[in-house]
Design a protein around this motif. Structure first.
Motif, PDB file in Angstrom:
ATOM      1  N   ALA A   1     127.985  49.329   7.793  1.00 37.66           N
ATOM      2  CA  ALA A   1     126.979  50.291   8.138  1.00 37.66           C
ATOM      3  C   ALA A   1     126.683  51.949   8.364  1.00 37.66           C
ATOM      4  CB  ALA A   1     125.631  49.588   9.549  1.00 37.66           C
ATOM      5  N   ALA A   2     125.774  52.102   7.795  1.00 36.05           N
ATOM      6  CA  ALA A   2     125.614  54.272   8.368  1.00 36.05           C
ATOM      7  C   ALA A   2     124.244  54.089   8.711  1.00 36.05           C
ATOM      8  CB  ALA A   2     125.646  55.049   6.767  1.00 36.05           C
ATOM      9  N   ILE A   3     124.218  54.866   9.896  1.00 38.84           N
ATOM     10  CA  ILE A   3     123.287  55.160  10.566  1.00 38.84           C
ATOM     11  C   ILE A   3     123.386  56.320  11.666  1.00 38.84           C
ATOM     12  CG2 ILE A   3     121.725  53.679  11.623  1.00 38.84           C
ATOM     13  CD1 ILE A   3     122.988  51.179  12.302  1.00 38.84           C
ATOM     14  N   PRO A   4     123.131  56.932  11.087  1.00 36.64           N
ATOM     15  CA  PRO A   4     123.042  58.792  11.321  1.00 36.64           C
ATOM     16  C   PRO A   4     121.860  58.052  13.178  1.00 36.64           C
ATOM     17  CG  PRO A   4     121.348  58.564  10.073  1.00 36.64           C
ATOM     18  CD  PRO A   4     121.447  57.459   9.973  1.00 36.64           C
TER      19      PRO A   4
ATOM     20  N   GLY B   1     130.155  49.929  12.387  1.00 35.30           N
ATOM     21  CA  GLY B   1     129.500  50.609  12.172  1.00 35.30           C
ATOM     22  C   GLY B   1     129.920  52.203  11.690  1.00 35.30           C
ATOM     23  N   PHE B   2     129.162  53.125  10.995  1.00 34.35           N
ATOM     24  CA  PHE B   2     129.738  54.550  11.095  1.00 34.35           C
ATOM     25  C   PHE B   2     128.601  55.622  11.278  1.00 34.35           C
ATOM     26  CE2 PHE B   2     132.788  51.978   8.767  1.00 34.35           C
ATOM     27  CZ  PHE B   2     133.591  52.647   9.310  1.00 34.35           C
ATOM     28  N   CYS B   3     128.699  56.165  12.537  1.00 36.97           N
ATOM     29  CA  CYS B   3     127.210  57.110  12.583  1.00 36.97           C
ATOM     30  C   CYS B   3     128.264  58.640  12.426  1.00 36.97           C
ATOM     31  CB  CYS B   3     127.071  57.228  13.906  1.00 36.97           C
ATOM     32  SG  CYS B   3     125.664  57.847  14.799  1.00 36.97           S
ATOM     33  N   SER B   4     127.405  59.209  11.326  1.00 40.37           N
ATOM     34  CA  SER B   4     127.643  60.993  11.386  1.00 40.37           C
ATOM     35  C   SER B   4     126.434  61.515  10.343  1.00 40.37           C
ATOM     36  CB  SER B   4     129.239  61.536  11.036  1.00 40.37           C
ATOM     37  OG  SER B   4     129.868  60.500   9.923  1.00 40.37           O
ATOM     38  N   GLN B   5     125.647  62.311  10.514  1.00 35.82           N
ATOM     39  CA  GLN B   5     125.149  62.734   9.652  1.00 35.82           C
ATOM     40  C   GLN B   5     125.510  63.008   8.019  1.00 35.82           C
ATOM     41  OE1 GLN B   5     121.656  62.996  10.622  1.00 35.82           O
ATOM     42  NE2 GLN B   5     121.548  63.495  12.302  1.00 35.82           N
ATOM     43  N   GLY B   6     126.808  63.104   7.762  1.00 37.45           N
ATOM     44  CA  GLY B   6     127.091  63.040   6.450  1.00 37.45           C
ATOM     45  C   GLY B   6     127.715  62.490   5.925  1.00 37.45           C
ATOM     46  N   ASN B   7     129.146  61.889   6.068  1.00 39.30           N
ATOM     47  CA  ASN B   7     130.180  61.103   5.575  1.00 39.30           C
ATOM     48  C   ASN B   7     129.805  59.645   5.204  1.00 39.30           C
ATOM     49  OD1 ASN B   7     131.052  61.817   7.764  1.00 39.30           O
ATOM     50  ND2 ASN B   7     132.969  60.862   6.723  1.00 39.30           N
ATOM     51  N   ALA B   8     128.510  58.883   6.599  1.00 40.41           N
ATOM     52  CA  ALA B   8     128.599  57.741   7.375  1.00 40.41           C
ATOM     53  C   ALA B   8     129.099  56.719   6.038  1.00 40.41           C
ATOM     54  CB  ALA B   8     127.865  57.598   8.919  1.00 40.41           C
ATOM     55  N   GLY B   9     127.771  57.203   4.978  1.00 35.21           N
ATOM     56  CA  GLY B   9     127.341  55.882   4.050  1.00 35.21           C
ATOM     57  C   GLY B   9     128.675  55.782   3.406  1.00 35.21           C
ATOM     58  N   LEU B  10     129.514  57.370   2.566  1.00 33.73           N
ATOM     59  CA  LEU B  10     131.134  56.791   1.990  1.00 33.73           C
ATOM     60  C   LEU B  10     132.160  56.199   3.411  1.00 33.73           C
ATOM     61  CD1 LEU B  10     132.851  57.116   0.078  1.00 33.73           C
ATOM     62  CD2 LEU B  10     133.322  59.529   0.667  1.00 33.73           C
ATOM     63  N   ASP B  11     131.942  56.441   3.876  1.00 33.35           N
ATOM     64  CA  ASP B  11     132.723  55.476   5.234  1.00 33.35           C
ATOM     65  C   ASP B  11     132.816  54.128   5.266  1.00 33.35           C
ATOM     66  OD1 ASP B  11     134.155  57.375   5.742  1.00 33.35           O
ATOM     67  OD2 ASP B  11     132.541  58.609   7.636  1.00 33.35           O
ATOM     68  N   ALA B  12     131.531  53.806   5.302  1.00 33.61           N
ATOM     69  CA  ALA B  12     130.921  52.627   5.300  1.00 33.61           C
ATOM     70  C   ALA B  12     130.998  51.514   4.086  1.00 33.61           C
ATOM     71  CB  ALA B  12     128.997  52.077   5.429  1.00 33.61           C
TER      72      ALA B  12
ATOM     73  N   TRP C   1     133.218  65.860   1.886  1.00 34.40           N
ATOM     74  CA  TRP C   1     133.297  66.144   0.614  1.00 34.40           C
ATOM     75  C   TRP C   1     133.660  64.712  -0.099  1.00 34.40           C
ATOM     76  CZ3 TRP C   1     132.129  69.699  -3.450  1.00 34.40           C
ATOM     77  CH2 TRP C   1     131.852  70.639  -2.822  1.00 34.40           C
ATOM     78  N   GLY C   2     132.994  63.941  -0.727  1.00 35.25           N
ATOM     79  CA  GLY C   2     133.212  62.306  -1.043  1.00 35.25           C
ATOM     80  C   GLY C   2     132.905  62.404  -2.665  1.00 35.25           C
ATOM     81  N   ALA C   3     133.886  61.452  -3.144  1.00 39.63           N
ATOM     82  CA  ALA C   3     134.168  61.017  -4.507  1.00 39.63           C
ATOM     83  C   ALA C   3     133.800  59.058  -4.360  1.00 39.63           C
ATOM     84  CB  ALA C   3     134.619  61.872  -5.315  1.00 39.63           C
ATOM     85  N   VAL C   4     132.960  59.381  -5.538  1.00 39.39           N
ATOM     86  CA  VAL C   4     132.906  57.571  -5.794  1.00 39.39           C
ATOM     87  C   VAL C   4     132.819  57.181  -7.461  1.00 39.39           C
ATOM     88  CG1 VAL C   4     131.731  55.587  -5.950  1.00 39.39           C
ATOM     89  CG2 VAL C   4     132.185  56.872  -4.018  1.00 39.39           C
TER      90      VAL C   4
ATOM     91  N   GLY D   1     121.195  62.704   3.227  1.00 42.86           N
ATOM     92  CA  GLY D   1     122.004  62.719   4.342  1.00 42.86           C
ATOM     93  C   GLY D   1     122.964  60.951   4.508  1.00 42.86           C
ATOM     94  N   THR D   2     122.838  60.734   5.489  1.00 41.49           N
ATOM     95  CA  THR D   2     123.768  59.371   5.868  1.00 41.49           C
ATOM     96  C   THR D   2     123.643  58.388   4.466  1.00 41.49           C
ATOM     97  OG1 THR D   2     123.772  60.063   7.715  1.00 41.49           O
ATOM     98  CG2 THR D   2     124.538  57.589   6.243  1.00 41.49           C
ATOM     99  N   SER D   3     121.774  58.462   3.705  1.00 39.80           N
ATOM    100  CA  SER D   3     121.578  57.266   2.778  1.00 39.80           C
ATOM    101  C   SER D   3     121.536  57.793   1.384  1.00 39.80           C
ATOM    102  CB  SER D   3     120.195  56.977   3.275  1.00 39.80           C
ATOM    103  OG  SER D   3     120.074  55.850   2.938  1.00 39.80           O
ATOM    104  N   ALA D   4     121.805  59.270   1.423  1.00 38.88           N
ATOM    105  CA  ALA D   4     121.977  59.827   0.102  1.00 38.88           C
ATOM    106  C   ALA D   4     122.995  58.834  -0.780  1.00 38.88           C
ATOM    107  CB  ALA D   4     122.292  60.755   0.328  1.00 38.88           C
ATOM    108  N   LEU D   5     124.303  59.002  -0.494  1.00 36.77           N
ATOM    109  CA  LEU D   5     125.120  57.918  -0.961  1.00 36.77           C
ATOM    110  C   LEU D   5     124.300  56.269  -1.765  1.00 36.77           C
ATOM    111  CD1 LEU D   5     127.555  58.461  -3.014  1.00 36.77           C
ATOM    112  CD2 LEU D   5     129.280  57.463  -1.051  1.00 36.77           C
TER     113      LEU D   5
END
Lengths: 424, 360
Positions: free
Chosen positions: B98-101, B160-171, B341-344, B310-314
């Protein structure tokens, strides 16, 4: 394909009453507690003001070492910087090392917010509930603003300072976050994504709002007939909740190739790790300990070790009735008859429960036990009264060879994690 | 730790909730109008109302104790429950990330803030009176994850990952690693945007973003179901073919980091940028625009429709790519406000009948 070996080459730590890892290890070895009456809790009139907390004398030292502007930064950033400096020095790394190779920062943390923040913000809210943001922002220094602090601010500070360019993660998995940050760093190095990591946790939650929240759950010890030092009593029949605490610990992890290339002195190895979701109930575990057991077993499998290889367990041991019982049952399932040859320690008996910080602090203490060959005592433990006599907690420090330690962290919401640490 | 041969990871279901609705819409749809905020009418945002949770998935009483961020996330996760159930996997083989800011953020404290303003001398009493007793649980990300895990029977690895920007990619990367390294056979990946409260704007000033942009915030959530085989009966399969992340707090290094991230994401498939048919990235970001000046790609993005999630954009963009027609290769590129930065890289392949029948 075999994963790469992951070495620990440095660590730093700040805990209540201790400004470094050696001090904390000595404190616990001497059976002294870090838990005291929190002056803020006394002032607020809390019935039980016991807590572990970083005191103002410690903050003076930590702040003095911070190279940035104290007015525009938070205490979390100062603390992260102070502990990271220790870890880097211990590992023999210069600041620039992280910018030159594939590296990462993995920090566990939970949100810090104190009641002063709420009062501050309330001054800019009208009777319709609207906040005059512009007026608010015009009247506040950066560090003083309500809600200015972010859960990932310390991660960001470390990443900017060290010039990390690859992997930046903030783990917010409640009480398991520190262990999970170390586990994620281990996996990233093992699978070859990065060569160098700074990982652990920075947690400052010994404040009135956390106290209120956890007390509302019935999770805190409220036995005022015990002195503050006696309140955290893991695995004793009269345990009655945890003692809120705080602190930080960061470890330097490296691939063996990277460590050998720079002739670093290895302090230990991360041998294995597992994190599993329990999904039984929000605040309590599977009653039979089976989910904790599954997590420990998975970590040992990841390490390629049989349970008999473990010499010592650094338990989660919060001192709540439910957690300790489940952990004891889980340990019995994993270790069976070999349990009697092992030793156990519950560091929270001396430090209190520093939530995200606990797993990282306990990992550092576990590594020191391996290095020094000393199993730490568990404070307030009386073998003759133990509810789980098969678990050999110590009343005195014990000199013994320790090759492999299992360190557990089990968080609210069924966030279970176990780390296997060993000699380099 | 042993590493398995790289098992392919597929996206087999997705769900979204945002200002554009609860279904994925084409990125060239008519943009929604951002509306003034209740607490500051001078600011605009794409807010959404916290939805009712899907029937039959969660405990009925749960809705009463959820803050909006958690409600959005659980709504999206719940919509994957039936698809996940049909996979008939043991609970222990299902991962959850999960990516939860700002999960422990004070977003539900604003009633207390208002009460404190009215009686500042009685601060703690006002706080306690206006904060639910189970506030700690309501705000912990592990609580939200526990609700999702319980309802969807996820008892495998989690994070669970928690930061505003890249947490979605981390998850996403964490979940994909669990599958490709053999620790799980399916994974639920969930994310939520931050709640739009005064705190969101205050933090922006106290910690100025590396990449501030002129973006308008939005609220939303997304959930993906990953598995080691394509969805049963699907006409095509969407595979995660590569990903990479990077970070730079220095804007002058941003383009170089972005370029490196793209190259690493493409490297598994031995592709170069010109091989990619579709690029999902925000061309309004000058650093992203600089990366595509000569490649001839028409960049597309959902930000105009739903705001900056934010975190949910990706995960929202991945969900859209899954739901809508896409090229054989789609590259999604993110540059967060914090400098991540993140790329998928996603690969779509049509499945013939024989291939489809070979999967259980």
């Amino acid at each position: 394909m075999q994963a790469r070996e992951v070495l620990v080459t440095g660590y730093g730590l700040v805990a209540p009453t201790a400004l470094d890892a050696a001090s904390l290890f000595t404190t616990i070895s001497k059976k002294r507690s870090c838990i005291r009456q929190h002056p803020a809790f006394v002032e607020l009139g809390f019935a039980n003001p016991a807590a572990g907390f970083v005191d103002e004398q410690q903050w003076q030292v930590i702040a003095a070492a911070f190279p940035g502007d104290l007015q525009t930064t938070s205490r979390q950033e100062w603390l992260a910087h102070y502990v990271a400096c220790q870890a880097l020095a211990h590992a023999g790394l210069a600041d620039g090392a992280f910018a030159r190779i594939a590296s990462g920062i993995f920090v566990g943390a939970n949100k810090h917010c104190v009641s002063g923040d709420l009062r501050d913000a309330s001054r800019y809210m009208d009777d319709q509930g609207r906040v005059d943001l512009d007026q608010y922002l015009d009247n506040h220094t950066l560090s003083g603003g309500a809600f200015a602090r972010r859960v990932d601010q310390q991660t960001r500070h470390l990443a900017e300072w060290l010039g990390v360019r690859d992997h930046i993660s903030t783990h917010s998995d409640a009480c398991a976050a520190g262990t999970m940050a170390i586990g994620s760093a281990y996996r990233a190095i093992a699978r070859g994504e990065i060569d160098l990591a700074l990982c652990g946790a920075v947690e400052l939650m010994a404040h009135e709002l956390s106290y209120y929240s956890f007390d509302g759950l019935g999770a805190l010890c409220q036995r005022v007939d015990f002195s503050p030092q006696e309140q955290s009593r893991p695995f004793m029949p009269d345990r009655c909740g945890f003692v809120l605490s705080e602190g930080a610990a960061l470890l330097v992890l490296e691939s063996r190739e990277h460590a050998e290339r720079r002739q670093a002195r290895p302090l230990g190895r991360v041998l294995g790790y597992a994190n599993l979701c329990e999904a039984e109930k929000i605040t309590s575990s599977s009653r039979d300990g089976s989910k904790y057991a599954a997590c420990m077993a998975a970590a040992l499998t990841d390490a390629g070790l049989a349970s008999a290889a473990v010499d010592h367990v650094n338990v989660h041991g919060t001192s709540t009735q439910a957690n300790d019982r489940c952990e004891a049952l889980g340990l019995a399932q994993v270790f069976g008859e070999t349990i009697e040859q092992m030793t156990f320690t519950a560091n929270k008996s001396a430090v209190g429960h520093s939530l995200a910080g606990s797993g990282a602090i306990e990992a550092v203490l576990s590594l020191m036990s391996i290095q020094l060959g000393v199993a730490l005592p568990t404070l307030n433990f009386q073998p003759e009264k133990s509810q789980f006599p098969e678990l050999k907690f110590l009343c005195e420090p014990l000199q013994q060879p320790i090759n492999v330690v299992l360190s557990n962290s089990f968080g609210f919401g069924g966030v279970n994690s176990s780390l296997v640490l060993g000699r380099a | 730790m042993t590493r398995s041969n790289s098992t392919a990871v597929y996206i087999t279901a997705a769900s979204v909730l945002n200002a554009a609705g609860t279904e994925c819409v084409s990125r060239d749809s008519q943009p929604q109008t951002a509306l003034p905020l209740d607490f500051d009418t001078a600011r605009l945002a794409h807010c959404v109302t916290a939805p009712a949770l899907p029937a039959g998935v969660y405990d009925r009483k749960l809705s009463r104790s959820l803050e909006p961020q958690g409600a959005r996330l659980l709504y999206c996760a719940g919509r994957l429950a039936e698809t996940l159930r049909r996979l008939e996997l043991p609970d222990e083989r299902i991962a959850l990330t999960a990516a939860i800011p700002e999960v422990d953020g004070p977003s539900s404290c604003w009633d207390a803030v208002q009460a404190i303003g009215e009686q500042p001398a009685d601060l703690l009493a006002q706080f306690f009176a206006h904060t639910p007793p189970l506030h700690a649980l309501m705000m912990l990300n592990s609580s939200v994850m526990a609700h999702a895990a319980e309802a969807l029977h996820c008892k495998g690895p989690m994070g669970g990952f928690c930061s505003q920007g890249n947490a979605g990619l981390d998850a996403l990367m964490e979940a994909a690693a669990h599958l490709s390294e053999g620790r799980a056979d399916a994974a639920v990946v969930v994310s939520s945007s931050p709640n739009i409260t005064p705190a969101l704007y205050l933090r922006d000033v106290t910690h100025p973003p590396v990449n501030p942009g002129p973006w308008i915030f939005g609220e939303g959530a997304a959930a993906l179901l990953l598995s080691t085989g394509p969805a049963k009966g699907a006409q095509s399969a969407l595979r995660i073919a590569g990903f990479a992340r990077g970070y730079s707090a220095q804007p002058e290094r941003g383009v170089a980091v972005g370029r490196d991230v793209i190259e690493r994401a493409l490297s598994n498939e031995k592709l170069c940028l010109s091989d990619v048919g579709q690029v999902v990235a925000d061309g309004q970001d000058p650093q992203i625009a600089a990366l595509f000046t000569s490649a001839g790609h028409a960049l597309e993005h959902s930000k105009a429709l739903v705001g900056d999630l934010g975190t949910s954009a990706l995960l929202t963009e991945i969900a859209a790519t899954w739901a809508l027609d896409s090229s054989p290769y789609t590259l999604l590129l993110e540059h967060s406000r914090g400098g991540h930065w993140g790329a998928v890289l996603l690969a779509r392949a049509l499945l013939d009948r024989e291939t489809m029948e070979s999967y259980p």
